[in-house]
Design a protein around this motif. Structure first.
Motif, PDB file in Angstrom:
ATOM      1  N   CYS A   7       0.845  -1.195   0.000  1.00  0.00           N
ATOM      2  CA  CYS A   7       0.000   0.000   0.000  1.00  0.00           C
ATOM      3  C   CYS A   7       0.878   1.240   0.000  1.00  0.00           C
ATOM      4  N   ARG A  71      -3.162  -3.935  -1.249  1.00  0.00           N
ATOM      5  CA  ARG A  71      -4.107  -2.851  -0.960  1.00  0.00           C
ATOM      6  C   ARG A  71      -3.749  -1.595  -1.753  1.00  0.00           C
ATOM      7  N   PHE A 101      -6.669  -9.710  -9.459  1.00  0.00           N
ATOM      8  CA  PHE A 101      -6.565  -8.254  -9.294  1.00  0.00           C
ATOM      9  C   PHE A 101      -6.671  -7.552 -10.650  1.00  0.00           C
ATOM     10  N   SER A 270      -9.924  -4.410  -3.907  1.00  0.00           N
ATOM     11  CA  SER A 270      -9.317  -3.850  -2.702  1.00  0.00           C
ATOM     12  C   SER A 270     -10.316  -2.904  -2.037  1.00  0.00           C
TER      13      SER A 270
END
Length: 297
Positions: A7, A71, A101, A270
């Motif tokens: 992240c 994330r 993803f 996410s």
């Protein structure tokens, strides 16, 4: 477990809640920016190496982790997914794979996959680069929604009230090279949608999101509000099926109730935790960590 979260903004509510929940369960968690990773392919074992460049100091080799939690935002999708694939190649469990993803982050591709699995979505069109805007909207009802293929938090979503507005917007986006899809506007939803938070085989939390006055988007970041909602078993199963269709272990599935029945608007790889935790009262962060434990330990 030794966990890694990818992240760019470690101070975000979701990141802090996940870190707190992991530590409460006795695990250690680092939060690192995927854009600071240096990926290496070598001819010697191990073939996949990852170094990290901190804001200060020299780069260092990342240690072995038990699991990785992706994330990262849409701006980091390409790099973040490359990092995820490296970890997967090293045999490390990722809570949402690189393939899942990528599928979820492409709005058109995700809708194609959902439709292939028999999951109802709004009437949607994608035009090739040489299709004229006025041709693209020829059989679309007014008003219609224009969405960029990548985007989150309601960014890149525009409502065109009339065909002339839609043509003007499409001409501009075509000139700038931004690919978009066209979608029917579900007027009867009245600026509302349903967010289901799916973990594994379960909808752990849900809420109804409501857009502010004059706003057709119900996103929290667009000033939307939320309230608790009780889902039917059919609605839960559709949300779970949508997450599984894209290969996501954790997903935020957005549903809309239309005259034609329940439709899946979008699946988020996410999903944020703040609004749904505060609205539902469910400790979603802890549920994610508990799921991770079962998957890894």
């Amino acid at each position: 477990m030794k966990l890694l979260m990818l992240c760019r903004e470690p101070r975000l509510y979701s990141c802090q809640r996940l870190k707190q929940s992991a530590e409460q369960r006795g695990h250690k968690m680092e939060i690192l920016d995927p854009n600071r990773c240096l990926l290496k392919l070598t001819e010697n074992l191990p073939h996949f190496e990852i170094d990290y460049q901190p804001q200060e100091g020299e780069p260092y080799r990342l240690p072995a982790y038990d699991a990785v939690l992706p994330r990262f935002g849409t701006a980091s999708t390409k790099t973040g997914c490359a990092v995820l694939r490296h970890f997967q190649a090293k045999g490390i469990y990722c809570l949402n794979s690189e393939q899942a993803f990528l599928a979820a982050r492409d709005k058109w591709r995700s809708l194609q996959i959902l439709s292939e699995q028999g999951i109802a979505v709004p009437h949607t069109q994608l035009s090739g680069a040489e299709v004229l805007p006025k041709t693209a909207i020829r059989k679309m009802a007014e008003p219609l929604v224009i969405k960029t293929l990548n985007g989150s938090q309601g960014i890149g979503v525009v409502l065109a009230e009339q065909a002339s507005n839609a043509v003007a917007i499409l001409e501009l986006l075509k000139e700038t090279g931004v690919p978009v899809l066209l979608q029917d506007f579900v007027e009867e939803a009245r600026g509302k949608d349903i967010r289901c938070f799916v973990i594994g085989d379960k909808v752990v939390a849900s809420m109804q999101r409501i857009g502010p006055e004059g706003e057709f988007r119900a996103n929290f970041h667009r000033g939307g509000s939320a309230n608790k909602i009780t889902l039917s078993e059919d609605e839960k199963q559709i949300a779970i099926k949508a997450a599984k269709a894209l290969g996501l272990a954790v997903a935020g599935v957005d549903l809309i109730r239309s005259k034609q029945g329940l439709l899946v608007l979008e699946v988020n790889a996410s999903p944020g935790l703040e609004m749904i935790e505060k609205t539902s009262g469910v400790n979603v962060a802890l549920e994610m960590i508990l799921f991770l434990e079962k998957a890894v330990l």
